[in-house]
Design an enzyme around this catalytic site. Structure first.
Site, PDB file in Angstrom:
ATOM      1  CE  LYS A 127      -6.387  23.582  34.918  1.00 21.06           C
ATOM      2  NZ  LYS A 127      -6.215  24.960  35.449  1.00 21.06           N
ATOM      3  CB  SER A 207      -3.762  26.267  33.219  1.00 19.02           C
ATOM      4  OG  SER A 207      -4.436  26.627  34.397  1.00 19.02           O
ATOM      5  CB  SER A 231      -5.675  29.412  35.008  1.00 22.57           C
ATOM      6  OG  SER A 231      -4.446  29.655  34.369  1.00 22.57           O
TER       7      SER A 231
END
Length: 536
Positions: A127, A207, A231
């Site tokens: 990420k 996210s 998330s």
């Protein structure tokens, strides 16, 4: 993590292929390869007899040990898929220019018998809020789009030491969705909008959206997400993959763009539980090249659910179709020998009332500390001003209300804040501990997510999803595994349990995964035209 739990995680979860949900070729796939399905040779998931959609890390390692597959071949296959498939879903921001060199180094170690562990040669996507010294780390914001960080995050150091191939970075919701009151998950000014691979006009949730969508599309073997509240697990559920939010502190947050030190954690995501568990063993610093002995029958056989006690928290607010799926799921678990009882963890209204104000204060403290280590805005006030003066930051939604509220929030030294966080910690832990003790449970289960809503910048998300909150606020582990689908859209089953019981949770999750066998290949449908868009 206590030593006994570390040993359990390493021995019980590191390498046994039986922990995956079936062997390659036996997991369910979509019956129709027509509309939108990957079908051209360039899009194929087959590599030298290996199906990338279903293969597990232990199976890949066995092939690399025999010499019938190399990390270089595996890495090239994923890079090809990224080139062809990623334009459909916009999940991968960038690939590492050194990925093939990393893979070649792993191949040398395999030839010399110097393998560093089960992740050696395995491609991993990160990420884009996880620091990497050789690639930008932006948290989706143009404010950080300049020079890369000076050093890797500690979790990246561990991945590199374990021989993992850092394949690249995934798109994410800008500032991990801690910017606007009505954000659109999966959108960032740096990367644009990530799409759900199952139905492209639907949202990927949370996210860690790019990490989950990339896994669903088989663009990597494993990925790293981060969670403050939902998330990791919500994107996992909504994209039909597995996501584990570890116990707080099990994975270092050093070098990860923060929201709150009291709740933030990075976590592993994969298409099956065994790959998730192996990745956690590395992230938590307990890498093992092999495990001695087989797993217990309670983990490796369908009867492993026999005698397990699971509390079902239904959450009918997520819709009648999700509730019906939970009914079917409970029936399947009962048929496997589990005892499923309905529960309603207490204190949820109070947790919802207190969590956001506490996060505002913590974000101000923690983002100021992080920004001081990077080139660009030096603190939250400068970040807010940056957004005001850069129109590209407002191309999907203009608001930055959460940043502004955080700037005005009480300091974390304020007695009002301290009282909020103390009450949050107490009530969140009691909500799980008391429920499990009252019903003598091994875990609490709930729906991870509703069916994905239509992505809409003007409206924002439709994501009031309370199931992740108790474990997120308590710092306890949670795990989402695929439970099924509603009209092509995946829904996950969220499992949670007591503090630092990650090994037991992953073992239970593997048994649930094997019983439900709910994973499906995405078909990249452009929309569901016959259905009124959800949430509108």
């Amino acid at each position: 993590m206590k030593k006994r739990s570390c040993v359990a995680l390493t021995v019980a979860l590191a390498v046994a292929p039986l922990l995956a949900a079936g062997v390659p070729g036996q997991r369910a796939v979509a019956a129709d390869s027509g509309t939108g399905g990957a079908s051209s040779p360039a899009e194929s998931t087959l590599l030298r007899g290996v199906d990338l959609e279903t293969v597990t890390i232990p199976e890949l390692q066995a092939r690399m040990k025999r010499g019938s597959l190399t990390s270089s071949e595996l890495t090239r296959a994923y890079l090809r898929r990224i080139k062809v498939i990623n334009p459909k879903i916009n999940a991968v921001l960038r690939t590492s220019p050194t990925a093939l060199r990393q893979a070649a180094a792993s191949d040398t170690r395999h030839r010399l018998g110097k393998v560093r562990g089960p992740l050696d040669g395995i491609p991993v996507l990160l990420k884009d809020n996880v620091n990497t010294r050789d690639m930008p780390t932006t948290a989706g914001s143009l404010a950080l789009a300049g020079s890369p960080p000076d050093t890797d995050a500690e979790l990246v150091t561990r991945l590199r030491a374990a021989g993992a191939v850092i394949l690249g970075k995934t798109n994410m919701s800008e500032w991990a969705n801690f910017r606007a009151e009505k954000p659109t998950s999966g959108w960032s000014a740096v990367g644009g909008q990530t799409h759900n691979p199952y139905v492209l006009d639907r949202n990927p949730c949370g996210s860690s959206s790019g990490s989950a969508a990339a896994l669903a599309a088989s663009l990597t073997q494993v990925a790293i997400g981060t969670e403050t509240d939902g998330s990791v697990v919500c994107p996992a559920g909504m994209n039909g993959v597995v996501g584990h939010k570890p116990s707080l502190g099990l994975v270092s947050q050093s070098g990860v763009v923060p929201i709150s030190a009291e709740q933030d954690t990075a976590g592993p995501m994969a298409r099956n539980v065994i790959d998730t568990a192996i990745t956690l063993s590395v992230l938590s610093g307990h890498n093992a090249a092999s495990a001695d002995g087989a797993l217990t029958e309670a983990v490796t056989r369908p009867s492993s659910l026999r005698g397990k006690r699971i509390g079902l928290w239904r959450l009918p607010s997520l819709g009648a179709e999700v509730d019906a799926l939970m009914t079917r799921t409970a029936a399947r678990l009962r048929a496997a020998g589990a005892k499923v009882v309905e529960v309603a963890p207490p204190y949820q209204d109070r947790l919802a009332e207190l969590e956001f104000p506490a996060l505002l204060s913590e974000f101000h403290r923690d983002i100021d500390a992080y920004l001081s280590t990077r080139k660009g805005p030096r603190d939250l006030a400068e970040l807010i001003e940056f957004n005001r003066t850069h129109p590209a930051e407002r191309s999907c939604f203009a608001g930055q209300e959460l940043l502004e509220q955080a700037l005005a929030a009480p300091s974390t030294t304020d007695p009002r804040y301290r009282a909020m966080r103390a009450e949050l910690k107490d009530l969140s832990r009691r909500s799980i501990d008391e429920t499990m003790a009252t019903h003598d449970l091994d875990a609490i289960a709930s729906p991870t997510n509703p069916p994905a809503w239509t992505t809409d910048c003007a409206r924002g998300d439709n994501d009031v999803i309370p199931s992740s909150t108790p474990a997120a606020v308590a710092g306890y582990p949670s795990l989402s595994v695929p439970a099924g689908s509603v009209d092509e859209l995946p829904v996950g089953l969220l499992l949670m349990t007591g503090n630092h019981r990650d090994a037991e949770l992953l073992s239970l999750g593997a048994a649930v995964e094997q019983r439900l066998n709910a994973w499906r290949t995405p078909r990249y449908l452009p929309s569901l035209p016959s259905e009124t868009a959800r949430g509108e």
